[in-house]
Motif scaffolding. Structure first.
Motif, PDB file in Angstrom:
ATOM      1  N   SER A 188       0.818  -1.219   0.000  1.00  0.00           N
ATOM      2  CA  SER A 188       0.000   0.000   0.000  1.00  0.00           C
ATOM      3  C   SER A 188       0.850   1.266   0.000  1.00  0.00           C
ATOM      4  O   SER A 188       0.348   2.349  -0.326  1.00  0.00           O
ATOM      5  CB  SER A 188      -0.959   0.009   1.191  1.00  0.00           C
ATOM      6  OG  SER A 188      -0.252   0.147   2.397  1.00  0.00           O
TER       7      SER A 188
ATOM      8  N   VAL B 288      -0.580   2.818  -5.840  1.00  0.00           N
ATOM      9  CA  VAL B 288      -1.589   1.926  -5.257  1.00  0.00           C
ATOM     10  C   VAL B 288      -2.647   2.742  -4.522  1.00  0.00           C
ATOM     11  O   VAL B 288      -2.328   3.583  -3.682  1.00  0.00           O
ATOM     12  CB  VAL B 288      -0.937   0.905  -4.297  1.00  0.00           C
ATOM     13  CG1 VAL B 288      -1.999   0.111  -3.549  1.00  0.00           C
ATOM     14  CG2 VAL B 288      -0.009  -0.026  -5.057  1.00  0.00           C
TER      15      VAL B 288
ATOM     16  N   PHE C  67      -6.130  -0.069  -1.137  1.00  0.00           N
ATOM     17  CA  PHE C  67      -5.581  -1.389  -0.823  1.00  0.00           C
ATOM     18  C   PHE C  67      -6.397  -2.044   0.288  1.00  0.00           C
ATOM     19  O   PHE C  67      -6.733  -1.414   1.284  1.00  0.00           O
ATOM     20  CB  PHE C  67      -4.120  -1.269  -0.378  1.00  0.00           C
ATOM     21  CG  PHE C  67      -3.441  -2.598  -0.235  1.00  0.00           C
ATOM     22  CD1 PHE C  67      -2.750  -3.149  -1.302  1.00  0.00           C
ATOM     23  CD2 PHE C  67      -3.512  -3.314   0.946  1.00  0.00           C
ATOM     24  CE1 PHE C  67      -2.129  -4.389  -1.185  1.00  0.00           C
ATOM     25  CE2 PHE C  67      -2.893  -4.547   1.082  1.00  0.00           C
ATOM     26  CZ  PHE C  67      -2.197  -5.085   0.010  1.00  0.00           C
TER      27      PHE C  67
ATOM     28  N   MET D 115      -6.499  -3.970  -4.843  1.00  0.00           N
ATOM     29  CA  MET D 115      -6.027  -2.592  -4.955  1.00  0.00           C
ATOM     30  C   MET D 115      -6.483  -2.015  -6.283  1.00  0.00           C
ATOM     31  O   MET D 115      -6.859  -2.754  -7.188  1.00  0.00           O
ATOM     32  CB  MET D 115      -4.509  -2.528  -4.837  1.00  0.00           C
ATOM     33  CG  MET D 115      -3.771  -3.273  -5.935  1.00  0.00           C
ATOM     34  SD  MET D 115      -2.067  -3.730  -5.507  1.00  0.00           S
ATOM     35  CE  MET D 115      -2.353  -5.197  -4.528  1.00  0.00           C
TER      36      MET D 115
END
Length: 109
Positions: A35, A40, A43, A61
Motif C-alpha cells: 500500500s 496503489v 488497498f 487494490m
C-alpha cells in the motif's frame, strides 16, 4: 469504477496455518509494503469466505490507469516482496485484473 481504472486482485492460500503468527505477519507486511507504493489506491486485505474456492485470502487494490499498474509491477518494493515473501510463503494463487466494461470499446486493454 471509473473508466481507465484497474482493480487488481491476488487471491491466495498461504503455506502457513490460517491462525499462525506467520500468516498474520505476511498479511500485515503485505498491507504495509504494497500500500506504500505510490500508484496503489484502495488497498485491502481480504478473507475469502465462500466454500466454492480453496483460496483463503486476497489483496485488492486499484490503479488510476495502466501506467500506475505498470509502475506498481516494476516497483522495487513489489518485486522484492514477490521474491522474498510471495514465492516463499504462498502455496497457490490467482491474479485477476478488472476494468469497468462501460461499453464494448472499453474491452480492449
Amino acid at each position: 469504477m471509473k473508466p481507465g481504472r484497474i482493480r487488481h486482485m491476488a487471491i491466495f492460500t498461504l503455506k502457513h496455518a490460517e491462525d499462525a503468527p506467520e500468516t498474520a505477519r505476511f498479511l500485515e507486511d503485505g498491507r504495509v509494503i504494497l500500500s506504500a507504493i505510490p500508484s496503489v489506491e484502495n488497498f485491502e486485505v481480504l478473507l475469502q469466505v465462500s466454500p466454492k474456492t480453496s483460496f483463503r485470502f486476497g489483496f485488492s487494490m486499484e490503479f488510476a490507469d495502466r501506467a500506475g499498474y505498470d509502475a506498481y509491477n516494476a516497483h522495487p518494493a513489489h518485486t522484492d516482496f514477490v521474491e522474498r515473501r510471495w514465492k516463499v510463503e504462498v502455496e497457490s494463487f490467482q491474479e485477476i485484473d478488472f476494468v469497468d466494461v462501460g461499453g464494448a470499446s472499453s474491452l480492449e486493454t
